[in-house]
Design an enzyme around this catalytic site. Structure first.
Site: not given
Ligand SMILES: NC(=O)c1ccc[n+]([C@@H]2O[C@H](COP(=O)([O-])OP(=O)(O)OC[C@H]3O[C@@H](n4cnc5c(N)ncnc54)[C@H](O)[C@@H]3O)[C@@H](O)[C@H]2O)c1
Length: 418
Positions: A259
């Site tokens: 982030c």
């Molecule tokens: N990780 C954090 O702490 C956090 C906190 C707040 C906000 N966010 C935001 O949330 C969003 C998601 O982040 P995250 O950390 O959960 O990501 P992540 O990489 O942990 O998870 C994403 C998931 O999406 C899957 N994926 C990828 N392409 C796909 C598709 N086309 N269809 C279905 N699944 C698919 C991946 O296999 C993975 O399991 C981002 O925008 C991030 O900035 C993250």
């Protein structure tokens, strides 16, 4: 019928699924990774915030997962929790979110609620998602509901979780906001509605920019304190005793995680469309990105003065490589940069981190904790399981970027602190 489909079963999607499932809602997770889907179905968690025992209980109570987007047809609400990285040119890369939206559109039906949870710039929901979803022939705000609701989870944290952190929601129309708010209220303690998706999108960016700027401020101060012979940790700790008007931020070896190092630049990019330069964001990025270089020079100085050795040829142990304490997430971890810099300088580098089983890009696996086997130990991430007092007793030279060694470190001649 399923209540909620969550697209993306990662750090955000899986805990979100848990919160809704715990509230008695039926949930399906949709992920491109067959391996992740299989693991969910076996009740085998890969996200530390959702223990396997919890996942097993949820799966036996009906939580399910699939790689098939067709499951969306039978869901009332679709939440999108997909990655929003930066491209190599540091521009927003919405390709994952948009290609998923293209797969959602043909499966959309009347009454569906779609909420984007991924962090992004103001305008994404309206300018990017809405037109793609409307290719279905349905109109947003009329035939289906569309909203943005940022995810604020802080992985590894137990006091503030997906359930009790208030959820900000902004829909395309008041009815969209209300429909999304109603959904979140069914599982999350507090919902804070705003008037538009743009306001909700910018809220999340403000929160992360606020952190980035304040971390940069203390990182700059830490460098000045080094020259002035003042302990920055003592100063930050003392300032934090003020009950109002001050919020404590810690200096450190640089920004990490998915982030803070990335999200602010989503706004920088969008602001250019309005002939606007987000100078605080750029300046904070510059200060924070310089920290691993500053850390390299501290390690080098500590070896010079503490062991009469040069960085080149010294055995250096990096203690803690994940981007923050007590989790295994390596994304954007400053440890990677520090490791690369001191390896390039000719140091013989190893690492110890019980949360990170390998660093394939360096061909490294964690070594056991033998503090006296190294010329220098650099504490980059302070996992709580390490006995830092014992470390100070046994190590030759310690460089502490996290104030993990506390008072003992301040008093020891072996310890160099940021
Ligand atoms: N990780 C954090 O702490 C956090 C906190 C707040 C906000 N966010 C935001 O949330 C969003 C998601 O982040 P995250 O950390 O959960 O990501 P992540 O990489 O942990 O998870 C994403 C998931 O999406 C899957 N994926 C990828 N392409 C796909 C598709 N086309 N269809 C279905 N699944 C698919 C991946 O296999 C993975 O399991 C981002 O925008 C991030 O900035 C993250």
């Amino acid at each position: 019928m399923t209540d909620i489909a969550i697209v993306g079963a990662g750090y955000v999607g899986l805990p979100l699924a848990q919160v809704f499932a715990d509230a008695g809602r039926s949930v399906v997770l949709v992920d491109v990774s067959q391996e992740r889907v299989d693991r969910i179905l076996r009740g085998e968690s890969y996200i530390e915030d959702v223990p396997s025992e919890t996942l097993q209980r949820l799966v036996s109570n009906g939580l399910t997962a699939s790689t098939d987007y067709d499951v969306l047809r039978d869901a009332d609400s679709i939440l999108i929790a997909l990655p929003t990285p930066l491209s190599k040119q540091r521009e927003p890369d919405l390709s994952i979110v948009l290609s998923a939206t293209e797969r959602i559109a043909p499966r959309l039906h009347k009454g569906h609620l779609v909420v984007l949870e991924s962090t992004t710039y103001p305008g994404t929901t309206r300018e990017q998602l809405q037109p793609i979803l409307e290719r279905s022939g349905l109109t947003a705000g009329k035939d289906f509901y569309l909203a943005f609701s940022p995810e604020r989870v802080d992985p590894g944290r137990t006091d503030w979780t997906t359930k009790n952190v208030p959820k900000v929601v902004g829909g395309l129309t008041p009815a969209c906001t209300e429909r999304a708010a109603e959904l979140y209220r069914s599982a999350i303690d507090t919902v804070h509605s705003v008037s538009s998706p743009e306001a909700a999108e910018l809220t999340k960016l403000l929160e992360n920019i606020f952190r980035s700027v304040n971390i940069a401020l203390v990182n700059e101060l830490a460098q000045l304190c080094d020259r002035m012979g003042i302990d920055v940790w003592e100063v930050v700790g003392a300032a934090a005793s003020k009950p109002f008007g001050f919020m404590s931020f810690q200096p450190g070896p640089g920004l990490g995680g998915h982030c803070i190092p990335i999200d602010p630049f989503y706004l920088t990019w969008k602001a250019r469309e309005y002939d606007f330069y987000t100078e605080f964001i750029e300046l904070a990025g510059k200060v924070n990105e310089n920290m691993p270089y500053y850390c390299r020079s501290l390690i080098s100085q500590a070896l010079n003065h503490g062991a009469r050795k040069s960085l080149s040829g010294s055995k250096v142990l990096i203690l803690g490589v994940a981007y923050k304490a007590d989790i295994g997430d390596m994304r954007e971890s400053p440890a990677l940069k520090i490791l690369q810099l001191i390896q390039n300088a000719g140091a013989d580098v190893s690492y110890h981190d019980q949360h990170v089983p390998e660093l394939p890009e360096f061909g490294l696996r964690p070594v056991p904790m033998e503090p006296d086997a190294y010329d220098c130990i650099a504490i980059v991430t302070a996992h709580s399981t390490i006995d830092y007092e014992d470390l100070v007793d046994r190590a030759h030279v310690v460089v502490d970027f996290r104030n993990a060694t506390g008072k003992k470190g301040r008093e020891s001649e072996k310890v160099w602190k940021l």
